[in-house]
Design a protein around this motif. Sequence first.
Motif, PDB file in Angstrom:
ATOM      1  N   ILE A  95      -7.115  18.819  23.933  1.00  0.00           N
ATOM      2  CA  ILE A  95      -7.852  19.199  25.146  1.00  0.00           C
ATOM      3  C   ILE A  95      -7.716  18.144  26.240  1.00  0.00           C
ATOM      4  O   ILE A  95      -8.414  18.209  27.252  1.00  0.00           O
ATOM      5  N   ASP A  96      -6.823  17.165  26.011  1.00  0.00           N
ATOM      6  CA  ASP A  96      -6.490  16.158  27.009  1.00  0.00           C
ATOM      7  C   ASP A  96      -7.707  15.327  27.410  1.00  0.00           C
ATOM      8  O   ASP A  96      -8.003  15.132  28.591  1.00  0.00           O
ATOM      9  N   VAL A  97      -8.422  14.837  26.412  1.00  0.00           N
ATOM     10  CA  VAL A  97      -9.579  13.966  26.628  1.00  0.00           C
ATOM     11  C   VAL A  97      -9.303  12.640  25.926  1.00  0.00           C
ATOM     12  O   VAL A  97      -8.917  12.624  24.749  1.00  0.00           O
ATOM     13  N   PRO A 120     -12.191   2.758  18.091  1.00  0.00           N
ATOM     14  CA  PRO A 120     -13.156   2.151  19.027  1.00  0.00           C
ATOM     15  C   PRO A 120     -12.754   2.271  20.490  1.00  0.00           C
ATOM     16  O   PRO A 120     -13.626   2.250  21.370  1.00  0.00           O
ATOM     17  N   ARG A 121     -11.467   2.396  20.796  1.00  0.00           N
ATOM     18  CA  ARG A 121     -11.047   2.458  22.187  1.00  0.00           C
ATOM     19  C   ARG A 121     -11.404   3.785  22.857  1.00  0.00           C
ATOM     20  O   ARG A 121     -11.467   3.864  24.081  1.00  0.00           O
ATOM     21  N   ARG A 122     -11.621   4.798  22.053  1.00  0.00           N
ATOM     22  CA  ARG A 122     -11.878   6.113  22.640  1.00  0.00           C
ATOM     23  C   ARG A 122     -13.362   6.369  22.868  1.00  0.00           C
ATOM     24  O   ARG A 122     -13.741   7.195  23.705  1.00  0.00           O
ATOM     25  N   VAL A 123     -14.222   5.700  22.123  1.00  0.00           N
ATOM     26  CA  VAL A 123     -15.668   5.958  22.194  1.00  0.00           C
ATOM     27  C   VAL A 123     -16.311   4.950  23.131  1.00  0.00           C
ATOM     28  O   VAL A 123     -16.306   3.744  22.878  1.00  0.00           O
ATOM     29  N   LYS A 124     -16.893   5.452  24.218  1.00  0.00           N
ATOM     30  CA  LYS A 124     -17.524   4.599  25.219  1.00  0.00           C
ATOM     31  C   LYS A 124     -19.001   4.351  24.926  1.00  0.00           C
ATOM     32  O   LYS A 124     -19.549   3.325  25.320  1.00  0.00           O
ATOM     33  N   SER A 125     -19.665   5.301  24.279  1.00  0.00           N
ATOM     34  CA  SER A 125     -21.078   5.110  23.940  1.00  0.00           C
ATOM     35  C   SER A 125     -21.481   6.104  22.860  1.00  0.00           C
ATOM     36  O   SER A 125     -20.770   7.085  22.594  1.00  0.00           O
ATOM     37  N   LEU A 126     -22.638   5.838  22.248  1.00  0.00           N
ATOM     38  CA  LEU A 126     -23.160   6.679  21.171  1.00  0.00           C
ATOM     39  C   LEU A 126     -24.621   7.009  21.425  1.00  0.00           C
ATOM     40  O   LEU A 126     -25.396   6.137  21.844  1.00  0.00           O
ATOM     41  N   ILE A 127     -25.000   8.249  21.164  1.00  0.00           N
ATOM     42  CA  ILE A 127     -26.407   8.654  21.072  1.00  0.00           C
ATOM     43  C   ILE A 127     -26.595   9.221  19.680  1.00  0.00           C
ATOM     44  O   ILE A 127     -25.964  10.228  19.318  1.00  0.00           O
ATOM     45  N   LEU A 128     -27.450   8.600  18.884  1.00  0.00           N
ATOM     46  CA  LEU A 128     -27.631   8.961  17.479  1.00  0.00           C
ATOM     47  C   LEU A 128     -29.045   9.472  17.270  1.00  0.00           C
ATOM     48  O   LEU A 128     -30.014   8.824  17.666  1.00  0.00           O
ATOM     49  N   SER A 129     -29.165  10.634  16.629  1.00  0.00           N
ATOM     50  CA  SER A 129     -30.479  11.253  16.450  1.00  0.00           C
ATOM     51  C   SER A 129     -30.656  11.707  15.002  1.00  0.00           C
ATOM     52  O   SER A 129     -29.831  12.464  14.486  1.00  0.00           O
ATOM     53  N   ASN A 130     -31.726  11.215  14.366  1.00  0.00           N
ATOM     54  CA  ASN A 130     -32.062  11.617  12.989  1.00  0.00           C
ATOM     55  C   ASN A 130     -30.839  11.548  12.073  1.00  0.00           C
ATOM     56  O   ASN A 130     -30.473  12.506  11.404  1.00  0.00           O
TER      57      ASN A 130
END
Length: 405
Positions: A95-97, A120-130
Amino acid sequence: MKSVLAAPGDYIYFKSQVPLHKIPIGTKQWRYYDFGPKVVPPLICLPGTAGTADVYYKQIMSLSMKGYRVISVDIPCVWNHQEWIQSFEKFLDAIDVHHIHLYGTSLGGFLAQLFAQHRPRRVKSLILSNTFLETRTFAAAMPWAPIVGWAPSFLLKRYVLTGIRDGPYEPFIADSVDLVVSQVETLSRDDLASRLTMTVDNAAVKPLLLSDSFITIMDTNDYSSIPQELKDQLSERYPGARQAYLKTGGDFPFLSRSDEVNLHLQLHLKRVGLEVHPELMQSIPKDGTGGSHSKENDKKDRDDKPKDNGGNPVSNSEESQSSPWAPESSEFHGLDYQLLSNAEIHHKNSIVLTHSAMLMNQHTAATFILLNRLGSYLLSLCFPFVWVQCTFLLIMLGNSDNLCK
């Protein structure tokens, strides 16, 4: 087992407006929603064992109106964590992301951390829930884990549904449970078996290269299927992460407390420096497609535009970029924008606050009709009394004239 009730009105409207994309990548079938300006790095939502791409429809509706790009995916049929990492990376390439922000709940949060660990280079931030850091607890609680791949579909569904806490619930939490249960019924045996396998397969998240300042932990304080000790381990692993606690919400706060969740998501994305483009809100094309198009689709759209005598494309005012939840008028500001931005979607009364300008016009017309009918009704009630009073007054005036004579 939980009962499946009718789908909420806002969910039905969402399904009618935003298309579900399906693409084969290798041997895997990816199902996902993609909506919002494609120049913006997307927020990708990963569901838990019982979830599908549909469960994040409230996040797509709300955040896309504010200029964010939201992608909600189904976890495909993968049987181990390494296969998940490779398959998800191929999906992003397809999907060209390149750079992403990940929002994961339950199993989705665990898989988001694994991907951030290995890519790690592709992930800019994380939101983690439960969510959790390791799977040993779940493996110990499922003695038949080695044969989960051979279990029949009805047994897998029953196991997943019994993990959802029984009521009584608050109305919004009850609605969220009903929607998730309806999504479980759509999952195949292989989907459920592969997700449960990844839940019990021995694995643990190692320390991430991502700074804690780019992580938000969002949990509910009432109850969750994830043991509290596992959620405490997550908080201890990321001591510098932003803590966002919801007083209530159950296992599915993204549905039951969507307004609060969406607010925390926006605060997180702004905090990590994601710039939004509300002027590029995506429209729904007339051919039934929607969301963020591929390059081929964009080229086709440009080629299909009518041209003037000089061969230049002619812009069509009817195809101007606007959100499907925005009014058709170009005057999208002031009170209308405020109402639309702060829209609250209530399941119980099946009220969807969309097309605010149209709704305000409808409300004005309805109010005028109501007042008109109310005035006619009151006049019909008061007319006999007024007629008697006027007749009595005329008689008295006639008697008074006679007395004066």
